[in-house]
Design a protein around this motif. Structure first.
Motif, PDB file in Angstrom:
ATOM      1  N   ARG A 180      69.765  50.541 -20.613  1.00  0.00           N
ATOM      2  CA  ARG A 180      70.756  51.416 -21.139  1.00  0.00           C
ATOM      3  C   ARG A 180      70.458  51.775 -22.709  1.00  0.00           C
ATOM      4  O   ARG A 180      70.959  52.873 -23.163  1.00  0.00           O
ATOM      5  CB  ARG A 180      72.267  50.797 -21.074  1.00  0.00           C
ATOM      6  CG  ARG A 180      72.524  50.888 -19.794  1.00  0.00           C
ATOM      7  CD  ARG A 180      74.125  50.740 -19.606  1.00  0.00           C
ATOM      8  NE  ARG A 180      74.542  50.359 -18.351  1.00  0.00           N
ATOM      9  CZ  ARG A 180      75.730  49.636 -17.966  1.00  0.00           C
ATOM     10  NH1 ARG A 180      76.398  49.247 -19.101  1.00  0.00           N
ATOM     11  NH2 ARG A 180      75.765  49.409 -16.734  1.00  0.00           N
ATOM     12  N   PHE A 181      69.571  50.703 -23.109  1.00  0.00           N
ATOM     13  CA  PHE A 181      69.339  51.157 -24.599  1.00  0.00           C
ATOM     14  C   PHE A 181      67.914  51.442 -24.879  1.00  0.00           C
ATOM     15  O   PHE A 181      67.385  51.705 -26.119  1.00  0.00           O
ATOM     16  CB  PHE A 181      69.672  49.868 -25.406  1.00  0.00           C
ATOM     17  CG  PHE A 181      71.070  49.247 -25.254  1.00  0.00           C
ATOM     18  CD1 PHE A 181      72.234  50.154 -25.511  1.00  0.00           C
ATOM     19  CD2 PHE A 181      71.206  48.091 -24.672  1.00  0.00           C
ATOM     20  CE1 PHE A 181      73.314  49.603 -25.192  1.00  0.00           C
ATOM     21  CE2 PHE A 181      72.547  47.549 -24.306  1.00  0.00           C
ATOM     22  CZ  PHE A 181      73.660  48.265 -24.631  1.00  0.00           C
ATOM     23  N   ASP A 182      67.245  51.986 -24.015  1.00  0.00           N
ATOM     24  CA  ASP A 182      65.787  52.447 -23.931  1.00  0.00           C
ATOM     25  C   ASP A 182      65.669  53.859 -24.890  1.00  0.00           C
ATOM     26  O   ASP A 182      66.161  54.807 -24.191  1.00  0.00           O
ATOM     27  CB  ASP A 182      65.122  52.552 -22.635  1.00  0.00           C
ATOM     28  CG  ASP A 182      63.755  52.837 -22.685  1.00  0.00           C
ATOM     29  OD1 ASP A 182      62.958  52.970 -23.723  1.00  0.00           O
ATOM     30  OD2 ASP A 182      63.035  52.785 -21.792  1.00  0.00           O
ATOM     31  N   LEU A 183      65.249  53.772 -25.871  1.00  0.00           N
ATOM     32  CA  LEU A 183      65.200  55.016 -26.711  1.00  0.00           C
ATOM     33  C   LEU A 183      63.895  55.632 -26.640  1.00  0.00           C
ATOM     34  O   LEU A 183      63.626  56.712 -27.193  1.00  0.00           O
ATOM     35  CB  LEU A 183      65.480  54.681 -28.173  1.00  0.00           C
ATOM     36  CG  LEU A 183      66.747  54.093 -28.398  1.00  0.00           C
ATOM     37  CD1 LEU A 183      66.742  53.703 -29.706  1.00  0.00           C
ATOM     38  CD2 LEU A 183      67.846  55.048 -27.848  1.00  0.00           C
ATOM     39  N   THR A 184      62.966  55.327 -25.633  1.00  0.00           N
ATOM     40  CA  THR A 184      61.666  56.105 -25.679  1.00  0.00           C
ATOM     41  C   THR A 184      61.698  57.060 -24.499  1.00  0.00           C
ATOM     42  O   THR A 184      62.678  57.120 -23.686  1.00  0.00           O
ATOM     43  CB  THR A 184      60.541  54.947 -25.198  1.00  0.00           C
ATOM     44  OG1 THR A 184      60.881  54.287 -24.026  1.00  0.00           O
ATOM     45  CG2 THR A 184      60.493  53.990 -26.167  1.00  0.00           C
TER      46      THR A 184
END
Length: 71
Positions: A67-71
């Motif tokens: 949920r926090f993968d910013l790629t």
């Protein structure tokens, strides 16, 4: 109606900070007085984020789920 958790004013002076075992980033955590503190080890003077155990569990599960993968 919103719910807020009142955070105690924790003294983190003598907290035992732990960094990740994989050596990725500067994230450090400490378990103190029933709470979990998280900070950036590269800038330890910046205030830590404080989690309740339930919030920490939700955060970890969300991170594992991507949920926090910013790629």
């Amino acid at each position: 109606m919103t719910s807020t958790t009142v955070r105690p004013d924790l003294d983190l002076t003598h907290a035992r900070w732990q960094s990740g075992t994989q050596g990725m980033g500067d994230v450090e955590i400490a378990f103190i007085e029933g709470y979990i503190a998280m900070r950036n080890g590269g800038t330890p003077e910046v205030p830590a984020v404080i989690f309740t155990p339930g919030e920490w569990n939700a955060f970890v599960l969300g991170a594992r789920d991507g949920r926090f993968d910013l790629t």
